[in-house]
Design a protein around this motif. Structure first.
Motif, PDB file in Angstrom:
ATOM      1  N   ALA A  35       7.417 -20.635  70.038  1.00  0.00           N
ATOM      2  CA  ALA A  35       6.236 -20.369  70.716  1.00  0.00           C
ATOM      3  C   ALA A  35       5.018 -20.643  69.640  1.00  0.00           C
ATOM      4  CB  ALA A  35       6.225 -18.822  71.273  1.00  0.00           C
ATOM      5  N   ILE A  36       5.557 -20.585  68.439  1.00  0.00           N
ATOM      6  CA  ILE A  36       4.365 -20.770  67.519  1.00  0.00           C
ATOM      7  C   ILE A  36       4.006 -22.279  67.440  1.00  0.00           C
ATOM      8  CG2 ILE A  36       3.434 -20.251  64.891  1.00  0.00           C
ATOM      9  CD1 ILE A  36       4.107 -17.650  66.704  1.00  0.00           C
ATOM     10  N   SER A  37       3.073 -22.634  68.107  1.00  0.00           N
ATOM     11  CA  SER A  37       2.520 -23.962  68.041  1.00  0.00           C
ATOM     12  C   SER A  37       1.276 -24.261  67.488  1.00  0.00           C
ATOM     13  CB  SER A  37       2.531 -24.699  69.620  1.00  0.00           C
ATOM     14  OG  SER A  37       4.077 -24.415  70.097  1.00  0.00           O
ATOM     15  N   VAL A  38       1.083 -24.102  66.076  1.00  0.00           N
ATOM     16  CA  VAL A  38      -0.386 -24.120  65.688  1.00  0.00           C
ATOM     17  C   VAL A  38      -1.245 -25.330  66.154  1.00  0.00           C
ATOM     18  CG1 VAL A  38      -1.805 -24.026  63.322  1.00  0.00           C
ATOM     19  CG2 VAL A  38       0.551 -22.544  63.813  1.00  0.00           C
ATOM     20  N   GLU A  39      -0.505 -26.433  66.434  1.00  0.00           N
ATOM     21  CA  GLU A  39      -1.257 -27.681  66.620  1.00  0.00           C
ATOM     22  C   GLU A  39      -1.928 -27.547  68.028  1.00  0.00           C
ATOM     23  OE1 GLU A  39       2.948 -27.986  68.314  1.00  0.00           O
ATOM     24  OE2 GLU A  39       1.910 -27.188  66.160  1.00  0.00           O
ATOM     25  N   ARG A  40      -1.337 -26.569  69.076  1.00  0.00           N
ATOM     26  CA  ARG A  40      -2.028 -26.706  70.234  1.00  0.00           C
ATOM     27  C   ARG A  40      -3.218 -25.833  70.159  1.00  0.00           C
ATOM     28  NH1 ARG A  40       3.146 -25.873  74.539  1.00  0.00           N
ATOM     29  NH2 ARG A  40       4.387 -27.776  73.873  1.00  0.00           N
ATOM     30  N   VAL A  41      -3.323 -24.956  69.292  1.00  0.00           N
ATOM     31  CA  VAL A  41      -4.669 -23.970  69.224  1.00  0.00           C
ATOM     32  C   VAL A  41      -4.976 -23.851  67.770  1.00  0.00           C
ATOM     33  CG1 VAL A  41      -5.906 -21.983  70.062  1.00  0.00           C
ATOM     34  CG2 VAL A  41      -3.770 -22.740  71.290  1.00  0.00           C
ATOM     35  N   PRO A  42      -5.424 -24.959  67.140  1.00  0.00           N
ATOM     36  CA  PRO A  42      -5.637 -24.999  65.782  1.00  0.00           C
ATOM     37  C   PRO A  42      -6.727 -23.938  65.143  1.00  0.00           C
ATOM     38  CG  PRO A  42      -6.418 -26.904  66.637  1.00  0.00           C
ATOM     39  CD  PRO A  42      -5.669 -26.453  67.788  1.00  0.00           C
ATOM     40  N   MET A  43      -7.741 -23.679  65.983  1.00  0.00           N
ATOM     41  CA  MET A  43      -8.547 -22.953  65.469  1.00  0.00           C
ATOM     42  C   MET A  43      -8.075 -21.173  65.537  1.00  0.00           C
ATOM     43  SD  MET A  43     -10.883 -24.794  64.526  1.00  0.00           S
ATOM     44  CE  MET A  43     -12.155 -23.716  64.298  1.00  0.00           C
ATOM     45  N   ALA A  44      -7.123 -21.059  66.262  1.00  0.00           N
ATOM     46  CA  ALA A  44      -6.633 -19.553  66.192  1.00  0.00           C
ATOM     47  C   ALA A  44      -5.823 -19.182  64.992  1.00  0.00           C
ATOM     48  CB  ALA A  44      -5.830 -19.346  67.494  1.00  0.00           C
ATOM     49  N   GLU A  45      -5.689 -17.955  64.684  1.00  0.00           N
ATOM     50  CA  GLU A  45      -5.008 -17.312  63.849  1.00  0.00           C
ATOM     51  C   GLU A  45      -3.585 -17.175  64.553  1.00  0.00           C
ATOM     52  OE1 GLU A  45      -6.196 -13.882  61.722  1.00  0.00           O
ATOM     53  OE2 GLU A  45      -8.257 -14.321  62.168  1.00  0.00           O
ATOM     54  N   TRP A  46      -2.394 -17.312  63.755  1.00  0.00           N
ATOM     55  CA  TRP A  46      -0.980 -17.209  64.299  1.00  0.00           C
ATOM     56  C   TRP A  46      -0.411 -16.083  63.481  1.00  0.00           C
ATOM     57  CZ3 TRP A  46       0.925 -19.991  68.760  1.00  0.00           C
ATOM     58  CH2 TRP A  46       0.043 -20.876  69.077  1.00  0.00           C
ATOM     59  N   LEU A  47       0.568 -15.495  64.524  1.00  0.00           N
ATOM     60  CA  LEU A  47       1.596 -14.576  63.662  1.00  0.00           C
ATOM     61  C   LEU A  47       2.822 -14.496  64.373  1.00  0.00           C
ATOM     62  CD1 LEU A  47       1.803 -12.088  61.663  1.00  0.00           C
ATOM     63  CD2 LEU A  47       0.743 -10.388  63.420  1.00  0.00           C
ATOM     64  N   LEU A  48       3.859 -14.569  63.725  1.00  0.00           N
ATOM     65  CA  LEU A  48       5.081 -14.513  64.193  1.00  0.00           C
ATOM     66  C   LEU A  48       5.471 -13.136  64.049  1.00  0.00           C
ATOM     67  CD1 LEU A  48       7.784 -15.953  65.247  1.00  0.00           C
ATOM     68  CD2 LEU A  48       8.461 -16.461  62.914  1.00  0.00           C
ATOM     69  N   ALA A  49       5.633 -12.399  65.065  1.00  0.00           N
ATOM     70  CA  ALA A  49       6.107 -11.119  65.137  1.00  0.00           C
ATOM     71  C   ALA A  49       6.141 -10.433  66.524  1.00  0.00           C
ATOM     72  CB  ALA A  49       4.819 -10.321  64.165  1.00  0.00           C
ATOM     73  N   ASP A  50       6.883  -9.291  66.498  1.00  0.00           N
ATOM     74  CA  ASP A  50       7.069  -8.567  67.476  1.00  0.00           C
ATOM     75  C   ASP A  50       5.952  -7.732  67.845  1.00  0.00           C
ATOM     76  OD1 ASP A  50       7.878  -7.124  69.703  1.00  0.00           O
ATOM     77  OD2 ASP A  50      10.147  -6.711  69.050  1.00  0.00           O
ATOM     78  N   ALA A  51       5.328  -8.018  68.930  1.00  0.00           N
ATOM     79  CA  ALA A  51       3.884  -7.049  69.061  1.00  0.00           C
ATOM     80  C   ALA A  51       4.309  -5.651  69.793  1.00  0.00           C
ATOM     81  CB  ALA A  51       2.999  -7.826  70.364  1.00  0.00           C
ATOM     82  N   CYS A  52       5.545  -5.549  70.104  1.00  0.00           N
ATOM     83  CA  CYS A  52       5.928  -4.009  70.357  1.00  0.00           C
ATOM     84  C   CYS A  52       6.141  -3.243  68.999  1.00  0.00           C
ATOM     85  CB  CYS A  52       7.199  -3.959  71.318  1.00  0.00           C
ATOM     86  SG  CYS A  52       6.942  -4.805  72.979  1.00  0.00           S
ATOM     87  N   GLU A  53       6.111  -3.749  68.092  1.00  0.00           N
ATOM     88  CA  GLU A  53       6.423  -3.140  66.574  1.00  0.00           C
ATOM     89  C   GLU A  53       5.124  -2.536  66.108  1.00  0.00           C
ATOM     90  OE1 GLU A  53       9.476  -2.058  65.501  1.00  0.00           O
ATOM     91  OE2 GLU A  53      10.702  -3.062  67.037  1.00  0.00           O
ATOM     92  N   ILE A  54       5.004  -1.348  65.719  1.00  0.00           N
ATOM     93  CA  ILE A  54       4.002  -0.853  64.857  1.00  0.00           C
ATOM     94  C   ILE A  54       4.021  -1.710  63.611  1.00  0.00           C
ATOM     95  CG2 ILE A  54       2.915   1.171  63.492  1.00  0.00           C
ATOM     96  CD1 ILE A  54       2.681   1.659  66.464  1.00  0.00           C
ATOM     97  N   THR A  55       4.794  -2.092  63.039  1.00  0.00           N
ATOM     98  CA  THR A  55       4.762  -2.759  61.660  1.00  0.00           C
ATOM     99  C   THR A  55       4.111  -4.141  61.889  1.00  0.00           C
ATOM    100  OG1 THR A  55       6.825  -3.439  62.063  1.00  0.00           O
ATOM    101  CG2 THR A  55       6.537  -1.700  60.410  1.00  0.00           C
ATOM    102  N   SER A  56       4.376  -4.925  62.956  1.00  0.00           N
ATOM    103  CA  SER A  56       3.596  -5.969  63.517  1.00  0.00           C
ATOM    104  C   SER A  56       2.293  -5.951  63.911  1.00  0.00           C
ATOM    105  CB  SER A  56       4.528  -6.625  64.616  1.00  0.00           C
ATOM    106  OG  SER A  56       5.639  -6.796  64.458  1.00  0.00           O
ATOM    107  N   LEU A  57       1.990  -4.814  64.494  1.00  0.00           N
ATOM    108  CA  LEU A  57       0.519  -4.886  64.978  1.00  0.00           C
ATOM    109  C   LEU A  57      -0.400  -4.039  63.557  1.00  0.00           C
ATOM    110  CD1 LEU A  57       1.157  -2.795  68.271  1.00  0.00           C
ATOM    111  CD2 LEU A  57       0.700  -5.137  67.831  1.00  0.00           C
ATOM    112  N   ASP A  58       0.215  -3.448  62.458  1.00  0.00           N
ATOM    113  CA  ASP A  58      -0.379  -3.097  61.473  1.00  0.00           C
ATOM    114  C   ASP A  58      -0.898  -4.470  60.873  1.00  0.00           C
ATOM    115  OD1 ASP A  58      -0.313  -0.508  61.739  1.00  0.00           O
ATOM    116  OD2 ASP A  58       1.408  -0.242  60.427  1.00  0.00           O
ATOM    117  N   GLU A  59       0.171  -5.273  60.757  1.00  0.00           N
ATOM    118  CA  GLU A  59       0.147  -6.648  60.192  1.00  0.00           C
ATOM    119  C   GLU A  59      -1.141  -7.524  60.710  1.00  0.00           C
ATOM    120  OE1 GLU A  59       2.621 -10.816  58.636  1.00  0.00           O
ATOM    121  OE2 GLU A  59       3.603  -8.944  59.532  1.00  0.00           O
ATOM    122  N   ALA A  60      -0.995  -7.410  62.017  1.00  0.00           N
ATOM    123  CA  ALA A  60      -2.116  -8.087  62.914  1.00  0.00           C
ATOM    124  C   ALA A  60      -3.458  -7.223  62.600  1.00  0.00           C
ATOM    125  CB  ALA A  60      -1.760  -8.050  64.357  1.00  0.00           C
TER     126      ALA A  60
END
Length: 225
Positions: A35-60
């Motif tokens: 799902a990480i397709s940076v070229e499709r939305v190049p102006m966005a920041e991207w994060l490969l992580a599980d959004a249900c995990e607190i550690t991931s959301l901390d990183e975000a």
């Protein structure tokens, strides 16, 4: 405004592109490498992580976000993301996608959801809005205050046609927010005169919807209810 979007599928990417075009900062989060397709939305920041995990959301750095959008194709994930965003990070605005209309009742403030968007319901509402005159159509549900965004097209025979907005005794817990007249979008001042065919958009408490529909559907010459 900084917005985090959980789910970088077609829906998440489309939302991101629209927000970026409007000048906002966007972070897309998804746990699937495909799902990480940076070229499709190049102006966005991207994060490969599980959004249900607190550690991931901390990183975000979710605490820095003004809005979190839970836009995955899994209702369970969207509920967990919404709850964590609201309770753990105090995100002011949480918007959640509802995939299965049977689950819509869960998407409320108890799960941290401020606005629930049901794609099947919205599509149905848009069809109704296009063909209905004089019938109230529910477009969007707001969890806080049990309020909805509703639309009604004023029928030609309505007793309110030709009446100024300020002269109408609107039901309590109801606010007329916009009048769409042809190609124009009007701010409803008290002096604005309602016309047959006007599309009227209200934010209204669900308990007041029937009363609002009755008011707008009273025909000329009929006694007011």
């Amino acid at each position: 405004m900084r917005v985090a979007i959980a789910g970088a599928g077609a829906v998440g990417r489309s939302i991101a592109a629209e927000l970026l075009e409007n000048g906002h900062e966007v972070l897309l989060v998804d746990k699937a490498p495909t799902a990480i397709s940076v070229e499709r939305v190049p102006m966005a920041e991207w994060l490969l992580a599980d959004a249900c995990e607190i550690t991931s959301l901390d990183e975000a750095a979710l605490q820095r976000c003004n809005v979190v959008i839970a836009a995955t194709g899994d209702d369970k994930v969207n509920l967990v993301v919404s709850l964590l965003a609201k309770t753990e990070y105090g995100v002011p605005r949480v918007v959640a996608r509802v995939n299965n209309p049977k689950n819509e009742w869960l998407f409320n403030e108890s799960w941290g959801v401020d606005v629930a968007v049901s794609t099947p319901r919205l599509m149905s509402a848009l069809v109704e809005e296009a063909v209905s005159v004089g019938d109230l159509v529910r477009l969007l549900r707001f969890s806080h205050g049990d309020a909805n965004l509703v639309e009604l097209t004023l029928p030609p025979e309505s007793a309110l046609a030709g009446t100024q907005v300020g002269e109408v005794a609107w039901p309590e817990d109801t606010s007329l927010v916009t009048i769409i007249r042809g190609q124009r979008v009007l701010t409803p001042s008290t002096e604005e005169t309602l016309e047959a065919g006007d599309e009227l958009l209200f934010v209204a408490a669900q308990a007041r919807e029937e009363q609002l529909e009755d008011l707008l559907s009273v025909r000329q010459g009929d006694p007011e209810s």
